[in-house]
Design an enzyme around this catalytic site. Structure first.
Site, PDB file in Angstrom:
ATOM      1  N   HIS A   1       9.206  34.772  -8.514  1.00 32.36           N
ATOM      2  CA  HIS A   1      10.304  34.096  -7.826  1.00 32.36           C
ATOM      3  C   HIS A   1      11.580  34.361  -8.599  1.00 32.36           C
ATOM      4  O   HIS A   1      11.710  33.991  -9.762  1.00 32.36           O
ATOM      5  CB  HIS A   1      10.037  32.594  -7.710  1.00 32.36           C
TER       6      HIS A   1
ATOM      7  N   GLU B   1      13.801  31.865 -10.978  1.00 34.15           N
ATOM      8  CA  GLU B   1      13.146  31.133 -12.059  1.00 34.15           C
ATOM      9  C   GLU B   1      13.285  31.904 -13.374  1.00 34.15           C
ATOM     10  O   GLU B   1      12.332  32.434 -13.928  1.00 34.15           O
ATOM     11  CB  GLU B   1      11.679  30.877 -11.681  1.00 34.15           C
TER      12      GLU B   1
ATOM     13  N   HIS C   1       5.843  30.089 -13.677  1.00 33.84           N
ATOM     14  CA  HIS C   1       6.831  29.653 -12.698  1.00 33.84           C
ATOM     15  C   HIS C   1       7.667  28.527 -13.302  1.00 33.84           C
ATOM     16  O   HIS C   1       7.393  28.033 -14.389  1.00 33.84           O
ATOM     17  CB  HIS C   1       6.144  29.118 -11.433  1.00 33.84           C
TER      18      HIS C   1
ATOM     19  N   GLU D   1       3.982  25.679 -14.161  1.00 33.77           N
ATOM     20  CA  GLU D   1       5.333  25.332 -13.729  1.00 33.77           C
ATOM     21  C   GLU D   1       6.025  24.793 -14.976  1.00 33.77           C
ATOM     22  O   GLU D   1       5.742  23.689 -15.435  1.00 33.77           O
ATOM     23  CB  GLU D   1       5.314  24.282 -12.616  1.00 33.77           C
TER      24      GLU D   1
END
Length: 434
Positions: free
Chosen positions: A189, A192, A315, A390
């Site tokens: 992504h 990020e 992430h 995350e």
């Protein structure tokens, strides 16, 4: 006469400089998205009616950017609202008795604060550090430099080409023949930035650290790092839109596919969209995107020969450590093992600086999603320990994807501690046995 001529020339020069300045300013404004006075809200959906209301809002509004979808009562949702619609949004909250609070009043200020810590694309790779954010060109050059400095252990590999023709570059660290292998995915992504920064920090530590535990981790296993799986999107976050998420392939009026919805694992199912303008658009079909194909082909072709046993995706944000599945509440066969591995990883991470993480399957921990890389890597990819981090900040972070650069090194250190614990627990449970 000469005085008049000089005066006219001076006026003409001033006009030229003024027009030039105006054009340059217009080009800069046209060339990059701005978020002046865009507000970030955290709302809590208490009823089915409120859930339906926000589902309609996401479907119809082009002034509200949703970070997650409205799904069920009790859910908290983060939404960015354009400056021109703040009054309307506030009125909506009041009219429907929706509880909400402002996390950030001017997103552009966060972007400009972070921009001061970004190094130019022309930065010499020898100047790479973990106090700044670096652009694609420098990171790729640094990977090559690392291979030059440690030729017996480090090599680079290009596993494919992005839609816009950029290489998808990785690094292999191998100090001992016959090792089992671990794959680390970063930057799928684009926005990020802490993901590629953490990936390069971890790689650098595994290659250069004199700490006996870290040195053993970098010796007893082969490592494949792909810090920026989405090079086109990552590049665009520096030149076009800091908050861009997808790759850059055109689909009609819109661009980009969420690469973490494009893998052939319940592709097109829950938690993905068939709308090319949506942030989680899953593509025209499974593996429609060259970046996802490149990563999957690498795993498919090397899971046996390289003996890949662990796959870890990086992430941000929300401070979670998760395992498959994302698309169903059904538990994977080694659920208890993966829970034990994540619990050990979280405990080690928290011990470094007190950062709080939660763990579990993706479905039960963050939200339902389909077509993700770790689900595919687990099955059919055949990698038994597949995990997603995350990273910082917390779920209600005001920074979101714009994490200050002074947090890169702390995030790297705590994530390295988690890696050590994850691999040690997986080894204890027999995942690296012959």
């Amino acid at each position: 006469m000469s005085g008049k001529t000089d005066f006219l020339q001076a006026v003409l020069l001033t006009l030229i400089l003024t027009v030039s300045s105006l054009f340059q300013g217009a080009a800069a404004a046209d060339g990059a998205a701005r978020y002046d006075h865009y507000r970030l809200y955290r709302v809590e959906l208490a009823t089915d009616e409120q859930v339906q209301l926000f589902q309609q809002l996401e479907a119809k509004s082009d002034s509200c950017t949703f970070y997650g979808h409205a799904r069920q009562p009790g859910q908290q949702l983060t939404i960015m609202v354009s400056a021109s619609k703040v009054a309307d949004f506030e009125d909506l909250l009041a009219l429907h008795a929706v509880s909400g609070r402002v996390l950030e009043r001017n997103m552009q200020q966060l972007i400009e604060r972070e921009a001061a810590t970004v190094q130019p694309a022309s930065t010499d790779p020898s100047q790479m550090d973990w106090e700044h954010y670096f652009q694609l060109e420098t990171i790729y050059a640094w990977m090559e430099l690392l291979a030059e400095r440690f030729p017996g252990a480090v090599s680079t590999l290009d596993i494919g080409t992005s839609y816009e023709g950029r290489p998808i570059r990785g690094v292999k660290l191998s100090r001992r023949p016959g090792n089992k292998a671990i794959v680390v995915e970063g930057g799928i992504h684009a926005r990020e930035w802490i993901s590629p920064a953490t990936a390069t920090f971890l790689l650098h530590e595994l290659v250069t650290s004199e700490d006996p535990t870290v040195r053993e981790l970098g010796t007893a296993y082969d490592w494949f790092f792909f810090p920026i799986v989405n090079p086109d999107g990552y590049r665009f976050t520096f030149t076009g839109d800091r908050l861009w998420r997808k790759n850059r392939k055109p689909y009609g009026l819109c661009r980009g596919v969420d690469l973490n919805r494009n893998f052939d694992s319940n592709w097109g199912g829950v938690g993905s969209s068939d709308d090319p303008c949506s942030y989680d658009f899953s593509g025209s079909g499974p593996f429609s995107e060259p970046e996802a194909v490149a990563l999957a082909d690498f795993v498919r072709n090397n899971v046996g020969p390289a003996r890949i046993r662990t796959y870890i995706a990086l992430h941000s944000y929300s401070q979670l450590l998760m395992f498959p599945y994302g698309h169903t509440a059904d538990r994977v066969p080694n659920y208890d093992h993966l829970r034990s591995i994540t619990e050990k990883g979280i405990a080690a991470l928290t011990a470094v600086s007190g950062t709080s993480y939660r763990g579990g399957s993706k479905y039960e921990t963050i939200y339902p999603s389909s077509g993700g890389s770790i689900d595919w890597a687990y099955r059919p990819g055949g990698v038994p320990v597949s995990l997603t981090f995350e990273l910082r900040g917390p779920p209600d972070s005001t920074d979101m994807f714009i994490l200050p650069a002074d947090q890169i090194r702390p995030v790297g250190k705590e994530t390295l501690a988690a890696f050590v614990a994850i691999v040690q627990e997986a080894a204890r449970l027999g995942y690296y046995d012959s």
